[in-house]
Every structure is written in C-alpha cells, then in structure tokens.
Design a protein around this motif. Structure first.
Motif, PDB file in Angstrom:
ATOM      1  N   ASP A 151       0.845  -1.190   0.000  1.00 63.25           N
ATOM      2  CA  ASP A 151       0.000   0.000   0.000  1.00 63.25           C
ATOM      3  C   ASP A 151       0.883   1.242   0.000  1.00 63.25           C
ATOM      4  OD1 ASP A 151      -3.006   0.784   0.527  1.00 63.25           O
ATOM      5  OD2 ASP A 151      -1.788   2.117   1.768  1.00 63.25           O
ATOM      6  N   LEU A 152       0.762   2.040  -1.057  1.00 63.92           N
ATOM      7  CA  LEU A 152       1.650   3.193  -1.240  1.00 63.92           C
ATOM      8  C   LEU A 152       0.946   4.471  -0.800  1.00 63.92           C
ATOM      9  CD1 LEU A 152       4.543   3.468  -2.317  1.00 63.92           C
ATOM     10  CD2 LEU A 152       3.585   4.041  -4.535  1.00 63.92           C
ATOM     11  N   ILE A 194      -2.838   2.153  -4.656  1.00 61.02           N
ATOM     12  CA  ILE A 194      -2.884   3.541  -4.194  1.00 61.02           C
ATOM     13  C   ILE A 194      -4.354   3.876  -4.006  1.00 61.02           C
ATOM     14  CG2 ILE A 194      -2.240   5.920  -4.666  1.00 61.02           C
ATOM     15  CD1 ILE A 194      -0.160   4.877  -6.659  1.00 61.02           C
ATOM     16  N   HIS A 203      -7.640   4.656   4.752  1.00 56.61           N
ATOM     17  CA  HIS A 203      -6.944   5.504   3.779  1.00 56.61           C
ATOM     18  C   HIS A 203      -7.509   6.914   3.812  1.00 56.61           C
ATOM     19  CE1 HIS A 203      -6.240   1.403   2.167  1.00 56.61           C
ATOM     20  NE2 HIS A 203      -5.065   1.899   1.846  1.00 56.61           N
ATOM     21  N   SER A 207      -5.547  11.150  -2.123  1.00 54.00           N
ATOM     22  CA  SER A 207      -4.155  10.719  -2.112  1.00 54.00           C
ATOM     23  C   SER A 207      -3.516  11.168  -3.414  1.00 54.00           C
ATOM     24  CB  SER A 207      -4.071   9.192  -1.943  1.00 54.00           C
ATOM     25  OG  SER A 207      -2.732   8.782  -1.802  1.00 54.00           O
ATOM     26  N   GLN A 210       2.360  10.111  -5.744  1.00 55.48           N
ATOM     27  CA  GLN A 210       3.256   8.964  -5.674  1.00 55.48           C
ATOM     28  C   GLN A 210       4.126   8.912  -6.928  1.00 55.48           C
ATOM     29  OE1 GLN A 210       0.035   8.884  -4.980  1.00 55.48           O
ATOM     30  NE2 GLN A 210      -0.242   7.951  -2.966  1.00 55.48           N
ATOM     31  N   ALA A 232      -5.325   1.579  -8.635  1.00 55.95           N
ATOM     32  CA  ALA A 232      -5.587   2.832  -7.923  1.00 55.95           C
ATOM     33  C   ALA A 232      -7.086   3.074  -7.900  1.00 55.95           C
ATOM     34  CB  ALA A 232      -4.869   3.994  -8.594  1.00 55.95           C
ATOM     35  N   VAL A 236      -7.082   9.907  -6.581  1.00 58.50           N
ATOM     36  CA  VAL A 236      -5.631   9.705  -6.576  1.00 58.50           C
ATOM     37  C   VAL A 236      -5.046  10.597  -7.668  1.00 58.50           C
ATOM     38  CG1 VAL A 236      -3.760   8.049  -6.851  1.00 58.50           C
ATOM     39  CG2 VAL A 236      -5.898   7.336  -5.758  1.00 58.50           C
ATOM     40  N   VAL A 239      -0.073  11.102 -10.086  1.00 57.96           N
ATOM     41  CA  VAL A 239       0.855   9.977  -9.967  1.00 57.96           C
ATOM     42  C   VAL A 239       1.758   9.957 -11.199  1.00 57.96           C
ATOM     43  CG1 VAL A 239       1.018   7.457  -9.892  1.00 57.96           C
ATOM     44  CG2 VAL A 239      -0.719   8.639  -8.532  1.00 57.96           C
TER      45      VAL A 239
END
Length: 604
Positions: A151-152, A194, A203, A207, A210, A232, A236, A239
C-alpha cells in the motif's frame, strides 16, 4: 555502552491525516518501541536538556527535537498513535545506509533480503509506512518476494535500481534480478495499490503525488485471474510512473476504479517509458483518468487489449506503441461526456503492429473530438491466425465523438516468421459513426485500404489519401472514389486548381442527363478565345469560305458554327477538318461575307 543521539534529521517529522491530506503534526507525542508491532517500550530517554523522559513531543513544526535513546540502542520504532510505526535511526552511529529522506529496504531497520526466497512484504511495507511525503523508498538490486498487496501512501517515491523493459536472449531474469516478484499464495487483488477513498477507514479520502521509478513488477509466480500489477481507486492525483515495467500479471497490468462514496476516479497521471508486457488481461485499463499523459508507453503481448481508455478526457498519447496484443491495440470506449469542459484525446506519433483485432478501435460516446496525427498501423487484424474478421488498422464504430485524422498509414503482413494469413482486411473502416474526417494517409490492406461500413452521418475523405490492396510483394493501386466533403464545397473567392485527377483533366462521370450543372439564372460557361489552339473564336467568310488554322482539331472534333453577324447573301454553312492543322468553313452562297463564331468540342 553509550547513548546515541536521535532527532533533528530531515526525516524526523511527524505527520497525520487532516481533511484527507497528510500534514505535519505539531506537538504530537511520540513513544519508542523495540518492535514494529507490540514489543517493549523504550522509556529510558533523555531530552536535549538531559532530563529523563518516557516520550518525546514534536515541536510546532512537527519535527522531533534532539534527544538521546537508551544505552546502546541505535534504532527504535516510533509510534505517534497512528495505525503503524516508523523506524528512527540514531543519527551518529554510521550503521545505517539510509541517507536524509531515503529509506533503503535492505537496511537493518527494515530487513528486506532481496534474494527472491524470503518474504519481503513486511519489510517493504514498513519502509513505505515510515516514509514521510516527499521521501524515497529505495529497493537496491535484487528480487523482492511479496505475498500481499503493498500500500503506497501519499507523496512516496518507490524507486528501484532498474526496470527490464523485456526479457530476451542474453537478458534472462537471473542476469537482471531487479524487481518485485509476488508469489502464490497471495493476499490482495494487486501487487501495489494507491487508495484515495476513506470509506474503508484505513486511507485518506484524497491521495496522490506517488512516484514509481526504475521499477519492475513480475507476476510470473502468481496463479489465478484477479491480481493486477498496480491498482488505484478514488481521488488519486498526479501519480507519475517513469521507467516502469509490469509483466505477466494474472489480470491487468495497470487498472483504476472509482471512489465508493461519489464515483471519483484518479486523474492527472503521467506515464513515461512504461511497458505492459504479457499480462493475462489488458495492459493498461484506465477509467475516468482525465488529464492523462502517456509518453513512449508500450503494450506488448497482453492477452486482452493493449490500452483501454474509458472517459480519459483531455488526455494525450505521444509516441506510444501497441504490439501483438490478443485483441485491440488501443481502444477508446465508454461515455466521454458532452457537458461544458468535456474533452477527448490527442494521439501523436503512435503505432500498432500485429494486434489480434483492430490496431485502434474508437467506439466511444461524447462530444469532444479525438485528434489523431501521424498514426502508423501495421499487420493488425491477425484474428487468432485466421485473418479477415472485418478488422482494420483504424476502426471507428458507432462513435459519437468526432474523430479527426490528419495522417494515417496501414501496411499489411504476416507473422514475423512468415506464417499466418496476411492482415488486416481493411486499412481504415468506418461504421455507424457521427462525424469522421480523414485528411491524408496511405492505406494498404488485404481487401481495401478505405472501407465505408455504412450508416455514418458524416464521413469526410480528404484529397490526399492513397490506397492499395493485396500483398506487399504485388500490391494493386486502387484509385479513390469521388471525394465526399459532406455537403457542398463552398470556396470563398477564387478556386485555382492546377490539376484535376490526371494531367489537368477534370471529369464529371455521372450517368444522369445533368451530370454537370453550372450556374443559376444568368450563369454559364466562359471559354477563352485565342490563337490557333483556341477552341472558341470568330472568323469572316470571304467569297463564301474561310480556312481557320487550328492545331487543336482532331479527326473527331465536333465543330459548332454560329452566324455572329450576317453579311452578303446568306447560305447554309458546312465544315471540313484537317487534323492538327486547320478546318474550312464553306457557305452555299459564294457572296456570303458573314462573321462566323465556332466552338470545338471533343467527344468523351
């Protein structure tokens, strides 16, 4: 033994989620332990003022102040009350290879082996959890066995030593041991994930940021059909993947999904030098990833489709390649929207080769235009070795998005070893779509370069499109049908055309009685008069006859005569011709001196 000094390095900050974003945690209380989970607490601490303490408090900036640990301790697990602990190393022992904000998974603090035998899942996840936003988790050269999803978190860079873009002769896995390799039994549905979705309580709701760099994920040791390489979900953002290879996954190489609460998808991703190789489903399956950029990405040998983009509005593909995928090389599908701000996609300099179905299939709905420039398709439509199937290098089927193609090529062929039938059946095929315009291209396919499958609302074919059919060794040039500009061609001002279809000749080949209509009321045709090559002119009879020099006359020329103005005694007019030399006008009256207009017409 001596006490070691901790704190006040670039990595010694406490962070906590706030409104879905990771922020520094000013004043947070931190305790220290001898294990990442449970274990015993270190309570023999000294503050910078040499006062005994059992915990340390972050300052107003979220940084841990200088303090000393227990006697002989060079590293501890720090706990700020969250769901995981982070490793903190003494800053003056020289025993750790981590530097500044780089966390190295093979450090004693994390203990990854990288030998492809020991399970490194916990070690890698511990380094990721310990990494503050903006930090880097580094995987030195090695094979990292994992058995559960990694999990990033936000702002973490996962950096490998090398990304094998393919394995071939002289490039075996043993010679290039630089990857994460999940093994069965495996817990989870992806090797990396992600998540920007707080519904699971684990979470943040947002997010992003990354980074995956110089990284390879090898799924060759996995069983089943449901495990993706990278997945993902939710909000998110931003990225970046650079120099990444994801290969031999039981499902998709990369896939995305929506946030459970409101359907929010990931967006604004950047993928550069990314290869999706031999995955059991699709190479890349992105849903809702708006503002996406793919640069020099390759989908090679995936069992399903190479690139599948669903509503990835306002995106661009530059220099990408789809090769030897089982189905379509690229597919743009789903609803791309028709609201204000909607957009579609721009493809520049992309290519296909030997995909099982179409090189590119566009069957999307929406109002934003797709722009395609410099597309090179080759040998697609393999169709499991059978060829045919109605497949094409470029196929647009039931699409409502306008598709604008400035240049496209298609080249047919067999398998690399010469086996299998030649394909594709068509170079470009358009069926049931709302608006397609192709400006130029060179389309060579087995049956036809250009194929109108019918029921298109507007299909515009430009003037600069060449066609061939048949084999590459004995191609047949196919001349274009009449150009369809989707209505009347209106030219403001003058139209100057140096040539028509051949050597300046313009043809109106209709079979109706009015194959060519010119002008409205008061309109007509004007023909230039001139010297002895002119096809229109006026001459005067002398004593009832005149010879008109004219090298345009042939043996079949039809010569129309009109009395422009009478003179003398009028008679009936007749004409005789000498090819390429002249023609003679004669009146039945030897005293006829009229001015005679003539017009020369050739039979079609």
């Amino acid at each position: 033994m001596a006490r070691q000094t901790f704190g006040q390095t670039l990595a010694d900050f406490v962070v906590a989620p706030a409104d879905g974003i990771w922020m520094v945690a000013a004043g947070a209380e931190v305790t220290f332990w001898d294990g990442p989970v449970d274990g015993g607490q270190h309570t023999d601490l000294l503050t910078a003022a040499a006062e005994p303490a059992t915990s340390i408090f972050a300052d107003q900036y979220g940084a841990l102040p200088t303090f000393q640990g227990p006697d002989g301790i060079v590293g501890m697990w720090a706990d700020a009350g969250g769901t995981s602990r982070a490793w903190i190393a003494a800053r003056d022992t020289g025993t750790s290879t981590s530097r500044l904000d780089w966390l190295i998974v093979t450090d004693p603090a994390y203990g990854a082996a990288g030998d492809g035998v020991r399970d490194d899942t916990f070690s890698i996840q511990a380094a990721i959890d310990a990494c503050a936003p903006g930090g880097t988790v580094y995987l030195p050269r090695g094979v990292y066995k994992t058995t559960a999803t990694l999990d990033l978190g936000p702002g973490v860079t996962l950096l490998g030593s090398h990304a094998n873009l393919m394995i071939g002769p002289g490039m075996t896995a043993d010679q290039f041991p630089c990857y994460i390799q999940p093994h069965t039994p495996f817990t989870g549905t992806s090797v990396l994930q992600i998540i920007g979705d707080a519904t699971d309580g684990e979470h943040p709701d947002i997010s992003g940021e990354q980074r995956l760099t110089n990284l390879m994920l090898d799924g060759s040791q996995l069983d089943g059909t449901t495990i993706d390489g990278l997945f993902a979900r939710g909000n998110v953002q931003n990225v970046v993947l650079q120099n990444v290879c994801i290969r031999r996954m039981p499902n998709n190489g990369i896939a995305t999904g929506s946030r459970i609460s409101d359907g929010q998808f990931p967006y604004s991703w950047r993928l550069n030098h990314v290869q999706l190789n031999r995955n059991a489903a699709n190479g890349l399956w992105l849903r809702g990833n708006t503002d996406l950029t793919l640069l020099d990405c390759q989908a090679l040998g995936n069992f399903g489709q190479g690139f599948v983009l669903t509503n990835c509005a306002n995106s661009q593909l530059i220099g990408c390649r789809a090769e030897w995928n089982g189905s379509n090389g690229y597919r743009m599908t789903g609803n791309w929207g028709d609201w204000a701000g909607s957009g579609a996609l721009q493809m520049t300099g992309c290519a296909t080769d030997r995909n099982g179905h179409n090189g590119i299939l566009i069957d999307s709905t929406g109002a934003g235009p797709f722009l395609i420039d410099g597309l090179a398709t080759r040998r697609d439509g393999r169709n499991g070795g059978a060829g045919g199937g109605g497949y094409a290098g470029l196929a647009v089927s039931a699409a409502t998005n306008p598709v604008l193609v400035s240049s496209v090529t298609c080249y047919p062929g067999n398998d690399d070893g010469g086996g299998g039938p030649s394909s594709p059946q068509y170079g470009a095929r358009f069926t049931g779509s709302t608006y397609v315009s192709v400006t130029g291209g060179f389309l060579h396919a087995v049956d036809a370069g250009w194929s109108n499958g019918g029921t298109n609302t507007v299909l515009r074919r430009g003037l600069n499109i060449a066609e061939r059919s048949g084999s590459t060794s004995a191609p047949v040039n196919n001349y274009a049908p009449p150009t369809d500009v989707g209505g009347n061609l209106s030219v403001g001002g003058y139209l100057t055309a140096s040539s028509g279809q051949s050597n300046g000749q313009w043809n109106a080949n209709g079979t109706t009685a009015k194959a060519l209509n010119v002008g409205g009321v008061g309109g007509g045709i004007a023909i230039k008069e001139g010297g002895n090559t002119a096809r229109l002119g006026v001459t005067q009879l002398v004593a009832g006859t005149v010879t008109v020099p004219n090298t345009s006359v042939t043996a079949n020329t039809r010569i129309n005569l009109f009395r422009q103005s009478p003179g003398g005694t009028l008679g009936h007019l007749s004409v005789t011709r000498t090819a390429a030399t002249s023609f003679v006008i004669t009146s039945s009256s030897a005293t006829d001196t009229s001015f005679i207009a003539y017009e020369l017409i050739e039979p079609s």
